[in-house]
Design a protein around this motif. Structure first.
Motif, short mmCIF file in Angstrom:
data_model
loop_
_atom_site.label_atom_id
_atom_site.label_comp_id
_atom_site.label_asym_id
_atom_site.label_seq_id
_atom_site.Cartn_x
_atom_site.Cartn_y
_atom_site.Cartn_z
N GLU A 1 -10.41 4.20 10.11
CA GLU A 1 -9.88 4.04 8.76
C GLU A 1 -9.20 5.33 8.29
N HIS A 2 -9.71 6.47 8.69
CA HIS A 2 -9.07 7.73 8.33
C HIS A 2 -7.65 7.78 8.90
N ILE A 3 -7.51 7.39 10.15
CA ILE A 3 -6.18 7.38 10.79
C ILE A 3 -5.26 6.40 10.07
N GLU A 4 -5.77 5.20 9.79
CA GLU A 4 -4.96 4.20 9.08
C GLU A 4 -4.57 4.70 7.70
N PHE B 1 -0.79 5.24 6.32
CA PHE B 1 -0.38 4.56 5.09
C PHE B 1 0.02 5.59 4.03
N ALA B 2 -0.70 6.69 3.98
CA ALA B 2 -0.40 7.76 3.01
C ALA B 2 1.00 8.32 3.24
N ASP B 3 1.39 8.46 4.50
CA ASP B 3 2.74 8.94 4.80
C ASP B 3 3.80 8.00 4.23
N GLU B 4 3.59 6.69 4.39
CA GLU B 4 4.54 5.70 3.89
C GLU B 4 4.60 5.71 2.36
N MET C 1 2.40 -2.43 -2.06
CA MET C 1 2.10 -1.33 -1.14
C MET C 1 1.11 -0.36 -1.77
N LEU C 2 1.39 0.06 -3.00
CA LEU C 2 0.50 1.00 -3.68
C LEU C 2 -0.90 0.43 -3.85
N ARG C 3 -0.97 -0.82 -4.27
CA ARG C 3 -2.27 -1.46 -4.47
C ARG C 3 -3.03 -1.61 -3.15
N GLY C 4 -2.33 -1.94 -2.10
CA GLY C 4 -2.98 -2.03 -0.78
C GLY C 4 -3.56 -0.70 -0.37
N PHE C 5 -2.83 0.36 -0.64
CA PHE C 5 -3.31 1.69 -0.26
C PHE C 5 -4.51 2.11 -1.08
N PHE C 6 -4.41 2.04 -2.42
CA PHE C 6 -5.54 2.55 -3.20
C PHE C 6 -6.75 1.63 -3.12
N GLU C 7 -6.55 0.35 -2.91
CA GLU C 7 -7.72 -0.54 -2.74
C GLU C 7 -8.43 -0.24 -1.42
N SER C 8 -7.69 0.09 -0.39
CA SER C 8 -8.29 0.48 0.88
C SER C 8 -9.12 1.75 0.71
N LEU C 9 -8.59 2.72 -0.03
CA LEU C 9 -9.35 3.95 -0.29
C LEU C 9 -10.62 3.65 -1.07
#
Length: 140
Positions: free
Chosen positions: A76-79, A83-86, A109-117
């Motif tokens: 998950e850290h790698i993912e 995702f953070a780069d994008e 995209m933003l919601r996918g990223f912060f929900e994953s975090l």
């Protein structure tokens, strides 16, 4: 670890604020947030992998250790970093004046990223943190 979670949650709040204001975002907010994402996650992930995960692994019993939680967290850290780069690229573009082509897609995209975090933090708070605390309490 709680301070690290708080830092990531503040990042999530900033990203959520940007997502909520699309397409009329504050470009300076996009720049500031974009410049925090990758360094923050990189530093937190390095600390977790070097300090937190070894203590957590040592606290697991044989049956628990077979669940591969640490391997999943490392993946998950790698993912998250990819995702953070994008996300960073998108926010930097907006911050530098690039028009928002598809606000709905960017919001997704933003919601996918912060929900994953947030899911990652929730797992660590429910499973990793209690084990770490029990180790610290045992050595106090």
């Amino acid at each position: 670890m709680m301070r690290l979670h708080d830092e990531k949650l503040r990042l999530c709040e900033a990203l959520e604020s940007i997502a909520d204001t699309l397409p009329n975002v504050d470009r300076f907010s996009c720049l500031g947030t974009a410049n925090r994402i990758v360094p923050l996650l990189r530093d937190i992930h390095l600390f977790e992998e070097a300090v937190i995960f070894p203590v957590y692994e040592a606290a697991l019993t044989g049956a628990e250790a077979s669940f591969q939680s640490i391997s999943r967290l490392r993946a998950e850290h790698i993912e998250d970093e990819c995702f953070a780069d994008e996300v960073t690229e998108q926010l930097l573009g907006i911050g530098h004046g690039r028009p928002i082509g598809n606000a709905e897609a960017l919001g997704f995209m933003l919601r996918g990223f912060f929900e994953s975090l947030r899911r990652h933090i929730a797992f660590e708070r429910e499973h990793v943190l209690p084990r770490i605390i029990s180790i610290v309490d045992a050595h106090s």
